[in-house]
Write a protein that holds these residues in place. Structure first.
Motif, short mmCIF file in Angstrom:
data_model
loop_
_atom_site.label_atom_id
_atom_site.label_comp_id
_atom_site.label_asym_id
_atom_site.label_seq_id
_atom_site.Cartn_x
_atom_site.Cartn_y
_atom_site.Cartn_z
N LYS A 60 -8.96 -8.43 2.98
CA LYS A 60 -8.45 -7.12 3.32
C LYS A 60 -7.99 -6.41 2.05
O LYS A 60 -7.86 -7.03 0.99
CB LYS A 60 -7.29 -7.25 4.32
N PHE A 61 -7.73 -5.11 2.17
CA PHE A 61 -7.36 -4.29 1.00
C PHE A 61 -6.17 -4.89 0.26
O PHE A 61 -6.19 -5.04 -0.97
CB PHE A 61 -7.04 -2.87 1.45
N ASN A 62 -5.12 -5.26 0.98
CA ASN A 62 -3.90 -5.76 0.33
C ASN A 62 -4.09 -7.13 -0.30
O ASN A 62 -3.31 -7.53 -1.16
CB ASN A 62 -2.75 -5.82 1.34
N ASP A 63 -5.12 -7.87 0.13
CA ASP A 63 -5.39 -9.18 -0.47
C ASP A 63 -5.80 -9.06 -1.93
O ASP A 63 -5.54 -9.97 -2.73
CB ASP A 63 -6.51 -9.90 0.29
N CYS A 64 -6.45 -7.94 -2.28
CA CYS A 64 -7.05 -7.84 -3.62
C CYS A 64 -6.59 -6.61 -4.39
O CYS A 64 -7.23 -6.20 -5.36
CB CYS A 64 -8.58 -7.84 -3.51
N HIS A 65 -5.46 -6.01 -3.96
CA HIS A 65 -4.90 -4.87 -4.69
C HIS A 65 -3.43 -5.12 -5.01
O HIS A 65 -2.69 -5.64 -4.17
CB HIS A 65 -5.04 -3.57 -3.88
N ILE A 66 -3.03 -4.74 -6.20
CA ILE A 66 -1.66 -4.93 -6.66
C ILE A 66 -0.91 -3.63 -6.50
O ILE A 66 -1.39 -2.56 -6.91
CB ILE A 66 -1.65 -5.38 -8.14
N ASP A 67 0.27 -3.70 -5.91
CA ASP A 67 1.13 -2.53 -5.70
C ASP A 67 1.79 -2.18 -7.03
O ASP A 67 2.75 -2.81 -7.46
CB ASP A 67 2.19 -2.86 -4.64
N VAL A 68 1.24 -1.16 -7.69
CA VAL A 68 1.70 -0.79 -9.03
C VAL A 68 3.14 -0.26 -8.99
O VAL A 68 3.94 -0.53 -9.88
CB VAL A 68 0.75 0.26 -9.66
#
Length: 390
Positions: A60-68
């Motif tokens: 899913k999106f949150n699995d592979c994106h870092i919350d800058v």
């Protein structure tokens, strides 16, 4: 009378792999009297190692994106959501697209790269470049939605570029769309037409020929049209596009992804930074610009003068901690520490179906589910560094 050490401004341009590690390191070990600013054009920065899995529907999106934003808050950094478009090296300022210039005492650049040869006629207008990744994912999500809503309409897709990125993208696209089409048992087998163009006579020519052979066999077994030794010379017409090759081959497609050799943003060289022939910032063993000692660079945008390496995410990750240390040393006027990258490096190539191929030097293994599990474990470990911030 006691002298007071002045506050210094450290500005980071880009939220790439090296810079997210720098932010985490500075959160753990803050530097007194150092004001930290991050300029990023996105709130969520993607981790490239997991993007093929996202495209294949495995993450899913949150699995592979870092919350800058969360990471910047942890490091007590000011986050400016904007795009850097230039540097004024006379006054030490970053020029931005939508806000006044940002002054710096020390600058670090980690903005990645963009696909090269975008000057091929029609590419700028018709092709979907894989970088910047955020824009590419917008296009991909729309394609997935189109296929879901219209599963009986044939989809013709093409990928130009047979390096590791192009191969992983092609296999991930195939797996994801086949999942969707598989829900409709009445559809013909050839409902998805997928093409991969590579100007070289083999895929991933930088790796061992055995890896190329395994991938070529795998791609052919899935019914993907592989065009080796084909140089794309023009993209003609809006959807459907006509892809013209130097050999005379012409292929029609509905969407075209451009994944060719990387190039750098032109404003870096225009600003006066020393660059290589492709426009990437030349840095010394300290990850420091060879022309401007107050500027550092890492990841794809940098070329180490004494240790040139391929543009691969593994190097950006490995550069994170040395970069953080040298930025701190620069701020404290301490001697910098040299960093020497490894010569041989492991790559794990996902095949879109929860399998992967391992390659390092002459060693190659797979595709096999255990290698995918290994890769998945490594990638999730990396992401845990930035999702568990408490």
């Amino acid at each position: 009378m006691f002298s007071v050490t002045p506050v210094k401004d450290l500005v980071l341009i880009g939220g790439g792999h090296s810079h997210v590690i720098v932010l985490k390191q500075l959160a753990i070990n803050p530097i007194p009297r150092l004001r930290l600013t991050l300029i990023s054009d996105v709130y969520h920065t993607p981790y490239s190692g997991m993007l093929p899995g996202y495209i294949a529907g495995l993450y899913k999106f949150n699995d592979c994106h870092i919350d800058v934003q969360a990471l910047a808050n942890l490091a007590k950094a000011r986050l400016l959501i904007d795009r850097a478009i230039g540097l004024d090296l006379q006054t030490n300022q970053v020029l931005c697209a939508n806000r006044p210039p940002v002054p710096f005492d020390i600058l670090s650049i980690d903005i990645g790269s963009t696909p090269g040869t975008m000057t091929v006629p029609g590419v700028q207008q018709q092709a979907i470049p894989v970088k910047p990744i955020a824009k590419f994912l917008d296009h991909w999500d729309k394609i997935v939605e189109t296929v879901r809503e219209n599963p009986r309409e044939k989809m013709r897709l093409a990928v130009v570029g047979g390096g590791a990125g192009g191969v992983e993208l092609t296999l991930a696209i195939f797996s994801r769309l086949q999942q969707i089409y598989g829900l409709h048992s009445q559809l013909p087998e050839n409902h998805l037409e997928l093409h991969l163009f590579q100007k070289s006579d083999r895929l991933i020519p930088q790796r061992h020929p055995g890896v190329s052979q395994r991938l070529q066999k795998l791609i052919s077994s899935r019914g993907i049209n592989l065009h080796l030794g084909e140089t794309v010379t023009e993209i003609e017409g809006k959807s459907p596009h006509s892809i013209h090759c130097e050999s005379g081959l012409t292929v029609k497609c509905d969407r075209l992804f451009w994944v060719t050799q990387a190039r750098a943003a032109t404003w870096l060289k225009d600003a006066g930074l020393a660059t290589d022939d492709q426009g990437f910032i030349l840095v010394n063993d300290y990850l420091q610009s060879i022309s401007h000692p107050d500027i550092f660079a890492a990841g794809d945008i940098a070329t180490m003068l004494n240790h040139p390496r391929p543009k691969a995410g593994v190097f950006a990750v490995r550069q994170g901690k040395p970069l953080a240390e040298n930025l701190g040393r620069k701020a404290n006027q301490q001697p910098l520490k040299p960093y020497r990258p490894q010569k041989e490096f492991l790559i794990l190539i996902s095949t879109g179906d929860q399998q992967a191929i391992a390659s390092r030097g002459c060693f190659r293994l797979g595709p096999h589910p255990l290698i995918w599990q290994w890769k998945d474990h490594i990638d999730r470990q990396f992401m845990n560094n930035f999702t568990q911030l408490d």
